[in-house]
Structure formats: structure tokens, C-alpha cells
Design a protein around this motif. Structure first.
Motif, short mmCIF file in Angstrom:
data_model
loop_
_atom_site.label_atom_id
_atom_site.label_comp_id
_atom_site.label_asym_id
_atom_site.label_seq_id
_atom_site.Cartn_x
_atom_site.Cartn_y
_atom_site.Cartn_z
N ALA A 62 1.09 -1.10 0.30
CA ALA A 62 -0.76 -0.30 0.36
C ALA A 62 0.70 1.05 0.02
N ARG A 63 2.11 1.39 -0.77
CA ARG A 63 2.88 2.52 -1.10
C ARG A 63 2.97 2.76 -2.46
N LEU A 64 3.39 4.15 -2.76
CA LEU A 64 2.86 4.41 -4.34
C LEU A 64 4.04 3.97 -4.92
N ASN A 65 5.60 4.35 -4.36
CA ASN A 65 6.12 3.80 -4.52
C ASN A 65 6.56 1.99 -4.68
N ALA A 66 5.71 1.17 -4.45
CA ALA A 66 6.08 -0.03 -4.06
C ALA A 66 5.96 -0.44 -5.87
N PRO A 67 6.49 -2.08 -6.35
CA PRO A 67 6.50 -2.32 -6.94
C PRO A 67 5.29 -2.59 -7.97
N VAL A 68 5.33 -2.84 -9.32
CA VAL A 68 3.95 -2.94 -9.98
C VAL A 68 3.68 -4.06 -10.51
N VAL A 69 2.81 -4.95 -9.73
CA VAL A 69 1.69 -6.21 -9.84
C VAL A 69 1.21 -6.11 -11.28
N THR A 70 0.60 -5.52 -11.39
CA THR A 70 -0.48 -5.83 -12.69
C THR A 70 -0.88 -4.23 -12.61
#
Length: 267
Positions: free
Chosen positions: A202-210
């Protein structure tokens, strides 16, 4: 991180005496096993925990701590199957703990609770909170010590129909809970917008999963607070974990007027 919990011989003997269990080798299995309940993880839907087993543990226990960024201490402990709950206290060993009689000779144990959530003798449903995670008794850190027994004999733990491994330390194996997710796993919602990123946390810089190309039917297994998102005049710091996409989106992109979705448990 490795919390060492060793029940001294006298404490273990006392525990066995007060629970009416026969002392058995750690690897002992009951070969005449009756049909087991459909056991689920002892923590809420969507949460991810790591676990370990130490040779000195009584019976066939596994010890669980959170590995998804959430706090272990104070986290809800859930009944892994329906049954009758009984409170216990053993300050020198298991601490505050609950046993649940599931019928047919099956029992589960939940050690080291910080607090009880149900009275002794209560009938509990699968997924019902029975306590909160703590470190009472002979414990050096908050965790859920969990056991499945048949006729007093420790069994290899099975969750969602699959046997779990017995790693010697944490972070070698992980388990994501389906307990309390409801029918089909998760609550159905629809999303809006196009090009909505589903992230690993739940972070804007977390990796995009899809990425959701457009409005999508999704199933939300849990929600938690994270980075604040602003879009279309709305502001929200609640995020939903999507079952099928295995990642989080801001609740802004869930088609519901409430910032925190009703009927969805916290991660």
C-alpha cells in the motif's frame, strides 16, 4: 529474526498434565486419523505470515510471525475451525492460551496470547477472533504458537487442505490466510478508471504487480492504511488487497462511496 521458545522439561510436563495430553515424541502421528476439519490459518484473511519449527517444541507446533509489514503484537488470532473454546493460563510456559475442541478427537492450541477475546466454554465459528497475539509465558517475542492434535497426539499441520513444511527458521516459508475471506475468497467490488496500477504493497513506490486496463470486477480480501492518494478530487489513504491480482490498489479506485470499505477485514 528467530524467537527461541523452549518449554523446560518441568513446564512441559505441567502443561501436559493440565491439558490431559500424553507425552509423545515430536514426530508422532496418529495413523487412525478421523476426518479432519477444514483448518484455515489462525490469522485474518489476506495477511501473510512466516513460520518455523524448533526441535525442542512440544508436539508438532509451528510458530507464526507476520511477514507482510504489519505488526505481529496485537494482531487478531482466529479460530482455524469451529468448536468450543477453553481458556488456559500457564505463566511459566504457554502463557495465556486457548484450546478449541473441534469434535471427533480434534483440538487446536493457540499459545502466548496477549489477551482473550472469548470466554471459556464459548462456541466459536471458523474465522472468529479468539484472542490477540502476544508473548506471554515462556516466549521472547510476539508470535502465534499453533498446534493441531488428534486424540492428544500432535499432527503435521494442514491448512486449506495442504500440509505445511517445517522450516528451522523464519522467512523460509510463508502463508497467506484465507480465514474469514467469505465465500469464494474476498468481497466482490468493481473498480473504475483506466491504467490503474496494482502494487505489491500500500505504497506509491511499491513495485507494480499488474495494471487494470479499465473498470474491472475484483475480489477484495482485506484493506489497510498506506500512502495517501489524491485523484478526481478525492483523498484516501486506505488500500484494498485484490485476491486475483495479488496486490493493492487505492480504495479511491474502488466503486464505493466509503473511504474504508464496509464488511472487509483489516490486513
Amino acid at each position: 529474526m528467530r524467537f527461541l521458545r523452549r518449554l523446560p522439561a518441568l513446564a512441559a510436563a505441567a502443561l501436559l498434565a493440565c491439558t490431559g495430553l500424553a507425552a509423545t515424541p515430536a514426530a508422532a502421528q496418529d495413523t487412525s486419523a478421523a476426518a479432519a476439519p477444514g483448518f484455515k490459518a489462525p490469522f485474518p484473511c489476506g495477511q501473510r505470515w512466516t513460520y518455523s519449527h524448533h526441535s525442542a517444541e512440544v508436539r508438532r507446533a509451528l510458530d507464526f510471525v507476520r511477514s507482510d509489514g504489519g505488526a505481529t503484537a496485537g494482531a487478531p488470532v482466529l479460530a482455524s475451525a469451529a468448536g468450543t473454546a477453553t481458556r488456559h493460563s500457564q505463566p511459566s510456559g504457554a502463557g495465556n492460551y486457548i484450546s478449541i475442541d473441534h469434535g471427533g478427537g480434534w483440538t487446536t492450541y493457540y499459545f502466548h496470547l496477549n489477551a482473550f477475546s472469548v470466554p471459556s466454554g464459548a462456541s466459536v465459528a471458523q474465522g472468529q477472533q479468539i484472542g490477540t497475539t502476544g508473548s506471554t509465558g515462556n516466549s521472547s517475542g510476539a508470535h502465534i504458537h499453533y498446534e493441531q492434535l488428534l486424540n492428544g497426539v500432535g499432527q503435521n499441520i494442514v491448512i486449506d487442505g495442504a500440509g505445511l513444511p517445517y522450516p528451522g527458521s523464519y522467512h523460509q516459508a510463508h502463508l497467506t490466510s484465507t480465514n474469514g475471506c467469505g465465500g469464494g475468497g474476498g468481497t466482490p467490488f468493481n473498480t473504475w478508471g483506466s491504467g490503474v496500477n496494482v502494487r505489491a504493497d500500500a505504497r506509491l513506490n511499491a513495485p507494480v504487480v499488474t495494471t487494470l486496463a479499465g473498470p474491472t470486477a475484483v475480489r477484495v480480501v482485506c484493506q489497510k492504511q498506506g500512502d495517501t492518494v489524491n485523484a478526481e478530487g478525492y483523498t484516501n489513504n486506505w488500500w484494498s488487497k485484490l485476491r486475483d491480482q495479488n496486490g493493492f490498489i487505492s480504495n479511491i479506485y474502488i466503486s464505493h462511496p466509503d473511504a474504508k470499505l464496509p464488511g472487509v477485514p483489516n490486513c
